[in-house]
Design a protein around this motif. Structure first.
Motif, PDB file in Angstrom:
ATOM      1  N   VAL A  96       0.832  -1.207   0.000  1.00  0.00           N
ATOM      2  CA  VAL A  96       0.000   0.000   0.000  1.00  0.00           C
ATOM      3  C   VAL A  96       0.865   1.255   0.000  1.00  0.00           C
ATOM      4  O   VAL A  96       0.599   2.234  -0.717  1.00  0.00           O
ATOM      5  N   LEU A  97       1.944   1.230   0.806  1.00  0.00           N
ATOM      6  CA  LEU A  97       2.828   2.396   0.873  1.00  0.00           C
ATOM      7  C   LEU A  97       3.485   2.663  -0.480  1.00  0.00           C
ATOM      8  O   LEU A  97       3.578   3.809  -0.921  1.00  0.00           O
ATOM      9  N   VAL A  98       3.947   1.579  -1.127  1.00  0.00           N
ATOM     10  CA  VAL A  98       4.581   1.758  -2.442  1.00  0.00           C
ATOM     11  C   VAL A  98       3.587   2.335  -3.439  1.00  0.00           C
ATOM     12  O   VAL A  98       3.906   3.263  -4.204  1.00  0.00           O
ATOM     13  N   LEU A  99       2.361   1.808  -3.442  1.00  0.00           N
ATOM     14  CA  LEU A  99       1.354   2.318  -4.370  1.00  0.00           C
ATOM     15  C   LEU A  99       1.005   3.772  -4.071  1.00  0.00           C
ATOM     16  O   LEU A  99       0.923   4.607  -4.979  1.00  0.00           O
ATOM     17  N   VAL A 100       0.797   4.079  -2.789  1.00  0.00           N
ATOM     18  CA  VAL A 100       0.407   5.439  -2.429  1.00  0.00           C
ATOM     19  C   VAL A 100       1.531   6.425  -2.724  1.00  0.00           C
ATOM     20  O   VAL A 100       1.317   7.491  -3.315  1.00  0.00           O
ATOM     21  N   ILE A 101       2.758   6.067  -2.305  1.00  0.00           N
ATOM     22  CA  ILE A 101       3.877   6.995  -2.528  1.00  0.00           C
ATOM     23  C   ILE A 101       4.193   7.090  -4.024  1.00  0.00           C
ATOM     24  O   ILE A 101       4.538   8.164  -4.531  1.00  0.00           O
ATOM     25  N   GLY A 102       4.063   5.961  -4.765  1.00  0.00           N
ATOM     26  CA  GLY A 102       4.263   6.024  -6.215  1.00  0.00           C
ATOM     27  C   GLY A 102       3.251   6.934  -6.875  1.00  0.00           C
ATOM     28  O   GLY A 102       3.599   7.762  -7.747  1.00  0.00           O
ATOM     29  N   ALA A 103       1.971   6.781  -6.479  1.00  0.00           N
ATOM     30  CA  ALA A 103       0.936   7.651  -7.043  1.00  0.00           C
ATOM     31  C   ALA A 103       1.188   9.103  -6.660  1.00  0.00           C
ATOM     32  O   ALA A 103       1.029  10.022  -7.480  1.00  0.00           O
ATOM     33  N   GLY A 104       1.614   9.321  -5.403  1.00  0.00           N
ATOM     34  CA  GLY A 104       1.919  10.687  -4.975  1.00  0.00           C
ATOM     35  C   GLY A 104       3.083  11.277  -5.741  1.00  0.00           C
ATOM     36  O   GLY A 104       3.067  12.471  -6.111  1.00  0.00           O
ATOM     37  N   THR A 105       4.091  10.439  -6.009  1.00  0.00           N
ATOM     38  CA  THR A 105       5.247  10.924  -6.772  1.00  0.00           C
ATOM     39  C   THR A 105       4.834  11.287  -8.200  1.00  0.00           C
ATOM     40  O   THR A 105       5.262  12.324  -8.743  1.00  0.00           O
ATOM     41  N   ALA A 106       3.998  10.437  -8.811  1.00  0.00           N
ATOM     42  CA  ALA A 106       3.526  10.725 -10.166  1.00  0.00           C
ATOM     43  C   ALA A 106       2.733  12.029 -10.207  1.00  0.00           C
ATOM     44  O   ALA A 106       2.914  12.872 -11.105  1.00  0.00           O
ATOM     45  N   LEU A 107       1.870  12.198  -9.225  1.00  0.00           N
ATOM     46  CA  LEU A 107       1.104  13.451  -9.164  1.00  0.00           C
ATOM     47  C   LEU A 107       2.025  14.643  -8.939  1.00  0.00           C
ATOM     48  O   LEU A 107       1.809  15.729  -9.500  1.00  0.00           O
ATOM     49  N   ALA A 108       3.073  14.456  -8.122  1.00  0.00           N
ATOM     50  CA  ALA A 108       4.020  15.542  -7.887  1.00  0.00           C
ATOM     51  C   ALA A 108       4.772  15.905  -9.157  1.00  0.00           C
ATOM     52  O   ALA A 108       5.029  17.086  -9.436  1.00  0.00           O
ATOM     53  N   ILE A 109       5.127  14.874  -9.976  1.00  0.00           N
ATOM     54  CA  ILE A 109       5.826  15.140 -11.231  1.00  0.00           C
ATOM     55  C   ILE A 109       4.922  15.904 -12.193  1.00  0.00           C
ATOM     56  O   ILE A 109       5.338  16.894 -12.827  1.00  0.00           O
ATOM     57  N   VAL A 110       3.672  15.445 -12.303  1.00  0.00           N
ATOM     58  CA  VAL A 110       2.724  16.142 -13.190  1.00  0.00           C
ATOM     59  C   VAL A 110       2.518  17.574 -12.711  1.00  0.00           C
ATOM     60  O   VAL A 110       2.491  18.523 -13.518  1.00  0.00           O
ATOM     61  N   ASP A 111       2.373  17.737 -11.402  1.00  0.00           N
ATOM     62  CA  ASP A 111       2.162  19.086 -10.870  1.00  0.00           C
ATOM     63  C   ASP A 111       3.397  19.958 -11.099  1.00  0.00           C
ATOM     64  O   ASP A 111       3.265  21.151 -11.429  1.00  0.00           O
ATOM     65  N   GLN A 112       4.578  19.352 -10.950  1.00  0.00           N
ATOM     66  CA  GLN A 112       5.800  20.123 -11.177  1.00  0.00           C
ATOM     67  C   GLN A 112       5.905  20.545 -12.639  1.00  0.00           C
ATOM     68  O   GLN A 112       6.315  21.669 -12.945  1.00  0.00           O
ATOM     69  N   ARG A 113       5.546  19.635 -13.559  1.00  0.00           N
ATOM     70  CA  ARG A 113       5.572  19.979 -14.981  1.00  0.00           C
ATOM     71  C   ARG A 113       4.583  21.098 -15.280  1.00  0.00           C
ATOM     72  O   ARG A 113       4.891  22.046 -16.026  1.00  0.00           O
ATOM     73  N   ARG A 114       3.407  21.010 -14.720  1.00  0.00           N
ATOM     74  CA  ARG A 114       2.413  22.065 -14.940  1.00  0.00           C
ATOM     75  C   ARG A 114       2.891  23.389 -14.356  1.00  0.00           C
ATOM     76  O   ARG A 114       2.731  24.454 -14.977  1.00  0.00           O
TER      77      ARG A 114
END
Length: 521
Positions: free
Chosen positions: A14-32
């Protein structure tokens, strides 16, 4: 696999999935955010350059490129943009990062700028895809030219890539900290579940629950928390019956005080007396990996056995009394026969008459004054037993007792018999030499609406703290032994709302007072 390990692995997934999803969202947000920051930057540079007076004057000059090209390159280098293009309203370039493209047509949209609007767009121009801003340059009310400032996507990508290590580092630290916390939680859960798997826990619960409800012994499991506000962790049906406990959680305060004391001490078959029962209690520690988790109390009912043993002791005492009296009667009969053979008839008659008179007086007095025949017989028997053991037992002249409802004959015998037995043992044990007097004095009478039993003896007496212990845990003045006499007496007294205490006298005295129902006050 144990519950703790399963939980740890599930939490890790669960931690890997949550942190992975959070990292992906952070990358998208950083790109935006990078795109938005670039749009604001190019817009600010474009509007500032367009509003400059030097820009308008350069557009009025015969050669705008000679004036504007050095300025735009200097500003481009200072602001970090990739191009600054100044053009005519028709889109003909005056400036460009690549001088070869000066004079060419601007590749991009300028219609909105010609309408007086400043806008940004992403467009694949001469330098590749870029985010650009386009704004008009006014000469009075007339649009004299246009300014476009842009940054290529490649450069934005490089800036964005430079921020990725920070994002990944934060994600890795978060995953490591979360995994460590999950591991510590798993270790704690492993200790609490004893490293068992879910099926093992379920089976153990089902089997233990069935066993706890079916065994004939009472079982109470106490945890490490010994405060009165804590609850017993396990109480089976037999324990509730023996201790008269209600259904539901059982606070430690609801247990008898003797069971709550010395929870860290281990013991086997220790006698505990409740108001209704005599129990044998054993304590066993519950340990795991060298740590004590609690205490298991096993309770066995000895009430009926003790009652039978008490009756057996009474019968044995009566038999002993009869044997003593038979022995004494034989001695007296031999004495009388010898006197007759010697011709001393008057002395023989006087001896026999006096002995019969004393015995008959005691019998007549007790049978007349005491309503309960079993109690009168008990006192008569104890006189003989005491005499055989070298103790002078006296039943006082004021002994008199009518009906004592609701006490039964058995309870009266238990009450008075145990007090007298204890007194005889204490008086005999206190004799330091054969010639020393040992005595016991018994009074059983009714005072107003209260039955009072006083038993005094020549023994050392019972200290107040020892009396408190005796009425719950058994007591004996004999070294290395534990008696139930006073505990059984206290059980009868408590059952009928009475009191038991000691009073100072020539020796020691135990006094019992029990209210009598329906007695005249």
């Amino acid at each position: 696999m144990s519950v703790a390990r399963q939980l740890f692995l599930l939490q890790l997934v669960v931690l890997v999935l949550v942190i992975g999803a959070g990292t992906a969202l952070a990358i998208v947000d950083q790109r935006r955010d990078s795109d938005e920051t670039t749009r604001r930057a190019v817009t600010a540079v474009a509007t500032t350059f367009a509003l400059s007076d030097g820009t308008v004057e350069a557009l009025r000059s015969p050669d705008p490129t000679a004036v504007l090209q050095p300025q735009t390159e200097q500003i481009r280098a200072a602001t970090g943009t990739d191009f600054i293009v100044v053009m005519t309203p028709a889109g003909i370039r005056f400036t460009h990062t690549n001088p070869e493209l000066i004079g060419g047509v601007f590749s991009g949209n300028i219609e909105r700028a010609l309408r007086g609007e400043t806008f940004t767009e992403t467009y694949a121009g001469s330098l590749g895809p870029s985010i650009r801003a386009v704004t008009p340059v006014y000469d009075g009310d007339r649009i004299a030219g246009l300014v476009s400032v842009g940054v290529t996507r490649a450069k934005i990508g490089d800036q964005f890539a430079a921020s990725l290590p920070t994002i990944f580092a934060v994600a890795a630290i978060g995953l490591a900290v979360s995994a460590a916390g999950s591991f510590l939680l798993s270790r704690r859960l492993r200790r609490q579940t004893l490293g068992m798997a879910p099926d093992e826990l379920r089976q153990m619960y089902e089997h233990h629950d069935a066993v706890l409800h079916s065994i004939g012994e009472g079982l109470v499991v106490l945890g490490r928390d010994s405060g009165d506000t804590a609850n017993a962790e396990v109480v089976n049906d037999e324990a509730r019956r023996l201790l008269d406990l209600p259904e539901g959680p059982v606070p430690l305060a609801a247990l008898p005080e003797s069971l709550r004391q010395s929870q860290d001490d281990d013991s086997r078959d220790e006698v505990h007396v409740t108001p209704d029962r005599v129990l044998l209690v054993s304590r066993e520690p519950v340990t795991w990996e060298g740590q004590r988790l609690g205490t298991v109390l096993t309770l066995r009912d000895r009430t009926e056995l003790q009652s039978i043993m008490g009756e057996l002791d009474s019968v044995r005492g009566f038999a002993e009394s009869l044997r003593s009296q038979a022995h004494e009667s034989a001695n007296r009969l031999h004495t009388i026969i010898t006197m007759v053979e010697l011709g001393r008839y008057d002395d023989a008659i006087a001896f026999a008459t006096e002995d019969l008179r004393l015995s008959q007086e005691l019998i007549d007095r007790l049978m007349t004054a005491v309503h309960e025949p079993a109690l009168a017989a008990l006192l008569l028997g104890k006189v003989g037993v005491a005499a055989e053991r070298g103790v002078d037992l006296t039943v006082t002249e004021d002994t008199a007792l009518g009906p004592v409802a609701p006490l039964s004959a058995r309870e009266l015998v238990t009450l008075v018999g145990n007090l007298v037995d204890n007194a005889i043992d204490a008086a005999r044990g206190a004799m330091e030499s054969p010639g020393e007097d040992a005595w016991v004095e018994v009074t059983v009478r009714q005072e107003d609406s209260t039955m009072v039993v006083r038993v005094a003896d020549s023994g050392p007496g019972i200290p107040a703290d020892e009396l408190d212990k005796a009425v719950t845990r058994g007591y004996s003045t004999k070294s290395g032994q534990r008696g139930l006499g006073l505990a059984l007496v206290a059980q009868v007294v408590a059952r009928h709302g009475g009191t038991i205490h000691t009073e100072p006298s020539l020796g020691s005295m135990v006094v019992v007072e029990i209210p009598i129902e329906g007695a005249a006050s």
